[in-house]
Design an enzyme around this catalytic site. Sequence first.
Site, mmCIF file in Angstrom:
data_model
loop_
_atom_site.group_PDB
_atom_site.id
_atom_site.type_symbol
_atom_site.label_atom_id
_atom_site.label_comp_id
_atom_site.label_asym_id
_atom_site.label_seq_id
_atom_site.Cartn_x
_atom_site.Cartn_y
_atom_site.Cartn_z
ATOM 1 N N ARG A 61 18.776 -1.215 20.190
ATOM 2 C CA ARG A 61 17.457 -0.624 19.895
ATOM 3 C C ARG A 61 17.613 0.510 18.879
ATOM 4 O O ARG A 61 16.735 0.762 18.058
ATOM 5 C CB ARG A 61 16.773 -0.125 21.181
ATOM 6 C CG ARG A 61 15.478 0.628 20.915
ATOM 7 C CD ARG A 61 14.496 0.615 22.100
ATOM 8 N NE ARG A 61 15.114 0.896 23.379
ATOM 9 C CZ ARG A 61 15.446 2.127 23.810
ATOM 10 N NH1 ARG A 61 15.221 3.182 23.061
ATOM 11 N NH2 ARG A 61 16.001 2.281 24.990
ATOM 12 N N TYR A 113 -5.556 -3.611 3.772
ATOM 13 C CA TYR A 113 -5.268 -4.696 4.717
ATOM 14 C C TYR A 113 -5.995 -4.425 6.048
ATOM 15 O O TYR A 113 -5.977 -3.292 6.546
ATOM 16 C CB TYR A 113 -3.755 -4.776 4.934
ATOM 17 C CG TYR A 113 -3.341 -5.808 5.938
ATOM 18 C CD1 TYR A 113 -3.426 -7.162 5.643
ATOM 19 C CD2 TYR A 113 -2.869 -5.442 7.191
ATOM 20 C CE1 TYR A 113 -3.059 -8.115 6.569
ATOM 21 C CE2 TYR A 113 -2.490 -6.382 8.117
ATOM 22 C CZ TYR A 113 -2.590 -7.721 7.801
ATOM 23 O OH TYR A 113 -2.227 -8.662 8.722
ATOM 24 N N ASP A 185 2.045 0.901 0.249
ATOM 25 C CA ASP A 185 2.295 -0.429 0.798
ATOM 26 C C ASP A 185 2.641 -1.337 -0.380
ATOM 27 O O ASP A 185 1.777 -1.662 -1.200
ATOM 28 C CB ASP A 185 1.044 -0.929 1.553
ATOM 29 C CG ASP A 185 1.290 -2.276 2.245
ATOM 30 O OD1 ASP A 185 2.101 -3.071 1.734
ATOM 31 O OD2 ASP A 185 0.649 -2.525 3.289
ATOM 32 N N LYS A 210 6.192 -11.205 4.216
ATOM 33 C CA LYS A 210 5.623 -11.803 3.012
ATOM 34 C C LYS A 210 6.733 -12.097 1.992
ATOM 35 O O LYS A 210 7.598 -12.892 2.275
ATOM 36 C CB LYS A 210 4.516 -10.885 2.476
ATOM 37 C CG LYS A 210 3.578 -10.338 3.575
ATOM 38 C CD LYS A 210 2.713 -11.399 4.225
ATOM 39 C CE LYS A 210 1.977 -10.916 5.479
ATOM 40 N NZ LYS A 210 1.097 -9.763 5.308
#
Length: 378
Positions: A61, A113, A185, A210
């Site tokens: 983690r 977005y 972004d 993406k």
Amino acid sequence: MVNECYYNTYDRKERLHFDSKVVHGALGCDPMTGAVSFPIFQTATFRHRAFDISTGYDYSRLQNPTRQELERTMAILEGGMEGFAFSSGQAANMCVFGLLKKGDHVILSDDIYGGTYRICQDIFRNMDCEFTYLDMTDTARVEAAIRPATRMLFVETPTNPMMKVADIAALAEIAKRHEILLAVDNTFLSPYFQRPIQQGADIVVHSGTKYLCGHNDVIAGIVVTASRELAEHFRMQMKTRGNGLAPLDSWLVLRGIKTLSLRMERHDGNARKVAEWLSTHPKVKKVYYAGQGGMLSLEVDSVDTVRHLLSDVRMILFAESLGGTETLITYPLTQTHESIPSEVRERLGINERFVRISVGIENAEDIIADLAQALNMV
Ligand SMILES: *Cc1c(COP(=O)(O)O)cnc(C)c1O
């Protein structure tokens, strides 16, 4: 032995061209075995050989070598200080907005977005944070909207789905002068076309789902910071929220990145051809294309045309998401921007005649032929 290999390869790679950096990553091959494909360290925890001795890895983690290779590769590609790989773009953005304290104000792009809009409106607004959405291509308006409580500018460029292009360097200058953060972004162009940190941004965030992964087979998110100080925030967020990317998914994104340059070139070339063709079609009223990259949007003449376009494409897939090898056609009104209030959508031009295309890497003639036959069904 391990360190020697690490530093040697790292030094050499700093001088490489971008197209070579994507192939060779940070460590590139495994320093211990020489394995050319970086190993998937499918482990939850790491053995400590003795009291007070650690390999630098404790628990996946917190740190995992495969994830770290991806994180370092992204820091190199974006020209930043440190990278972080999250379980999704949403998880990455949650941590960006996690920088906010009660009462903070943020200025964002107006056609942002939908998921980012939800993070702001449905989560952080309940924590007394305030958000102003405006056209960030208008830098004077951005500066005029800054208040004493403003903590961050958050820009998507080109915007989704209207493909408006903001001036990152100008926004960075404003942010520096007002001592606030600039987060970008960079999902739509990827570091192949745009490296915001090199233009003065503090944080770059990606949906790694993406273009970075590029094959429509992983959900992932990336953050790259310009400073060590900001990196500490993201390290703490990942450790505490437990949203780091899994080793196998990290490996898949690393593998995708190896062909980033090739794919972006092809996406870009294809999108230009498709945009040009669409702009001459009688049923297409307007084409939105930023001039580079693989994304475009269009407004057609009627809802009937939209219905045929979405239903009658054969090779092209009617699906949400973008940036993968396959050409996808998306209906923002119901798929990606349903969270945006209808009056805002209308003002932006996201109406019922509006569709978005993520142009894939197929042969451009096949993409155009498929669009032609679907448009001519009406
Ligand atoms: C897809 C996307 C996101 C969200 O990323 P996920 O990986 O789907 O969580 C954020 N920003 C942009 C611009 C996107 O396209």
